[in-house]
Design an enzyme around this catalytic site. Structure first.
Site, mmCIF file in Angstrom:
data_model
loop_
_atom_site.group_PDB
_atom_site.id
_atom_site.type_symbol
_atom_site.label_atom_id
_atom_site.label_comp_id
_atom_site.label_asym_id
_atom_site.label_seq_id
_atom_site.Cartn_x
_atom_site.Cartn_y
_atom_site.Cartn_z
ATOM 1 N N LYS A 22 19.998 38.406 43.732
ATOM 2 C CA LYS A 22 21.313 38.263 44.397
ATOM 3 C C LYS A 22 21.452 36.973 45.207
ATOM 4 C CE LYS A 22 23.592 40.739 43.231
ATOM 5 N NZ LYS A 22 24.069 40.672 41.814
ATOM 6 N N ARG A 105 18.975 32.975 49.624
ATOM 7 C CA ARG A 105 20.197 33.012 50.397
ATOM 8 C C ARG A 105 19.875 33.587 51.781
ATOM 9 N NH1 ARG A 105 24.543 36.736 47.397
ATOM 10 N NH2 ARG A 105 26.409 36.160 48.551
ATOM 11 N N SER A 113 24.692 41.793 49.437
ATOM 12 C CA SER A 113 25.004 41.618 48.026
ATOM 13 C C SER A 113 24.181 42.590 47.168
ATOM 14 C CB SER A 113 24.717 40.175 47.619
ATOM 15 O OG SER A 113 24.854 40.027 46.247
ATOM 16 N N TYR A 218 32.084 27.970 41.819
ATOM 17 C CA TYR A 218 32.059 26.845 40.883
ATOM 18 C C TYR A 218 31.800 27.357 39.468
ATOM 19 C CZ TYR A 218 32.538 23.359 44.434
ATOM 20 O OH TYR A 218 33.060 22.575 45.439
HETATM 21 N N1 LIG Z 1 28.940 29.745 40.589
HETATM 22 C C1 LIG Z 1 28.739 31.041 40.890
HETATM 23 N N2 LIG Z 1 29.407 32.022 40.254
HETATM 24 C C2 LIG Z 1 29.187 33.334 40.581
HETATM 25 N N3 LIG Z 1 28.309 33.737 41.529
HETATM 26 C C3 LIG Z 1 27.623 32.775 42.189
HETATM 27 C C4 LIG Z 1 27.812 31.397 41.905
HETATM 28 N N4 LIG Z 1 26.991 30.681 42.727
HETATM 29 C C5 LIG Z 1 26.350 31.554 43.483
HETATM 30 N N5 LIG Z 1 26.720 32.820 43.172
HETATM 31 C C6 LIG Z 1 26.207 34.016 43.841
HETATM 32 O O1 LIG Z 1 25.279 34.643 42.988
HETATM 33 C C7 LIG Z 1 25.165 35.990 43.437
HETATM 34 C C8 LIG Z 1 24.466 36.813 42.376
HETATM 35 O O2 LIG Z 1 23.121 36.398 42.390
HETATM 36 P P1 LIG Z 1 22.147 36.554 41.153
HETATM 37 O O3 LIG Z 1 22.734 35.932 39.959
HETATM 38 O O4 LIG Z 1 20.809 36.063 41.586
HETATM 39 O O5 LIG Z 1 22.122 38.127 40.958
HETATM 40 S S1 LIG Z 1 21.087 38.948 40.069
HETATM 41 O O6 LIG Z 1 19.959 39.282 40.956
HETATM 42 O O7 LIG Z 1 20.690 38.168 38.907
HETATM 43 O O8 LIG Z 1 21.848 40.172 39.700
HETATM 44 C C9 LIG Z 1 26.595 36.384 43.712
HETATM 45 O O9 LIG Z 1 26.545 37.349 44.742
HETATM 46 P P2 LIG Z 1 27.716 38.389 44.957
HETATM 47 O O10 LIG Z 1 28.900 37.568 45.383
HETATM 48 O O11 LIG Z 1 27.282 39.304 46.021
HETATM 49 O O12 LIG Z 1 27.917 39.075 43.638
HETATM 50 C C10 LIG Z 1 27.248 35.090 44.188
HETATM 51 O O13 LIG Z 1 27.414 35.067 45.560
#
Ligand SMILES: Nc1ncnc2c1ncn2[C@@H]1O[C@H](COP(=O)(O)OS(=O)(=O)O)[C@@H](OP(=O)(O)O)[C@H]1O
Length: 266
Positions: A22, A105, A113, A218
């Site tokens: 996350k 983070r 998250s 982004y």
């Molecule tokens: N560009 C872009 N687009 C979408 N999301 C973005 C991006 N950059 C960072 N994030 C943040 O990534 C969070 C999800 O993290 P992960 O991909 O590591 O999650 S996972 O563990 O693989 O399920 C996700 O957390 P949540 O907002 O809580 O869903 C986002 O905050």
């Protein structure tokens, strides 16, 4: 060290993105996959911490990965590896020259998250997150003490997890990425640093990305945004709960800054 049917292969996988969960691992993997010198895994399978799969040897796992050609590096992303401690040992035993990227983070934001993700998507119908509020889970019953035995909290104790990786990999082989910055800024500058770390051409530029104001994230100009399901609206915590969490995480954060040599200012 755990025995394994495969011999050591120094550059089996050039780099693992190991987490933390996350923190933006999917966005990082997705944006890096735009680079012509990089290939990456399609599925996260937890190979290195799943005992049965691991014991079966590398071959079945390798067949699921993209084939490497000359000049192309293979990056494997598995957001669960950072806090699954056996993984560090097992990867180092097989592929000790591999590079490691950890994206992190703010531990409280990550925890929220994590909770929201589990609440929506946990497979187990009896998952605690499905039925309990965040504040019920994060504090011990009738107490203002943080419940460190809840997985969500435990996964945000970065010093504890990072220590296991430092035991198995030299610090210079590990790159730390600020996941909050990666989310908020055009990712090109951070990706530039990763290209240097991997020793590949500088290809990814600011104009490969744009801010989708509807999503608040982004996205790639060519391939679009990450799939739906990434990006949740955070829940508001009371100032009191926020303060309890800040106080709880502070010593762990300080320990992590000392170990890593990077102050994230959380
Ligand atoms: N560009 C872009 N687009 C979408 N999301 C973005 C991006 N950059 C960072 N994030 C943040 O990534 C969070 C999800 O993290 P992960 O991909 O590591 O999650 S996972 O563990 O693989 O399920 C996700 O957390 P949540 O907002 O809580 O869903 C986002 O905050």
């Amino acid at each position: 060290m755990a025995a394994h049917p495969a011999a050591t292969i120094p550059d089996l996988v050039n780099c693992f993105i190991i987490g933390s969960r996350k923190s933006g691992t999917s966005a990082l993997q997705y944006f890096l996959s735009l680079h012509p010198q990089l290939k990456t895994n399609q599925f996260e399978d937890g190979y290195f911490f799943r005992d049965q799969e691991y014991a079966a040897g590398l071959q079945p796992w390798l067949t699921e990965l993209p084939k490497r050609r000359n000049g192309i590096q293979l990056i494997v992303k598995e957001a669960e590896y950072f806090h699954r401690h056996i993984t560090a040992q097992r990867i180092a035993a097989i592929s000790n020259a591999t590079k490691i990227i950890v994206i992190l983070r703010n531990p409280i934001k990550r925890l929220l998250s994590d909770y929201l993700f589990m609440r929506r998507y946990a497979f187990a119908p009896n998952a605690l997150e499905k039925t309990k509020d965040f504040s019920e889970l994060v504090l011990e019953v009738n107490s203002s003490k943080v419940n460190a035995s809840w997985g969500g909290v435990a996964r945000s104790l970065y010093a504890k997890h990072f220590g296991k990786w430092l035991l198995n990999f030299p610090r210079k082989q590990i790159l730390l990425v600020d996941g909050d910055r990666f989310q908020m800024e055009n990712p090109a500058e951070i990706l530039h640093g990763i290209e240097s770390f991997l020793g590949i051409d500088h290809y990814l530029q600011k104009d490969h990305f744009f801010l989708n104001t509807t999503k608040g994230f982004y996205c790639s100009r060519i391939r679009g945004c990450l799939k739906e399901g990434k990006g949740h609206h955070p829940i508001d915590l009371t100032p009191r709960l926020m303060e309890i969490l800040r106080t709880f995480f502070e010593p762990f954060n300080q320990m992590f800054y000392q170990m890593s040599g990077v102050d994230f200012g959380w």
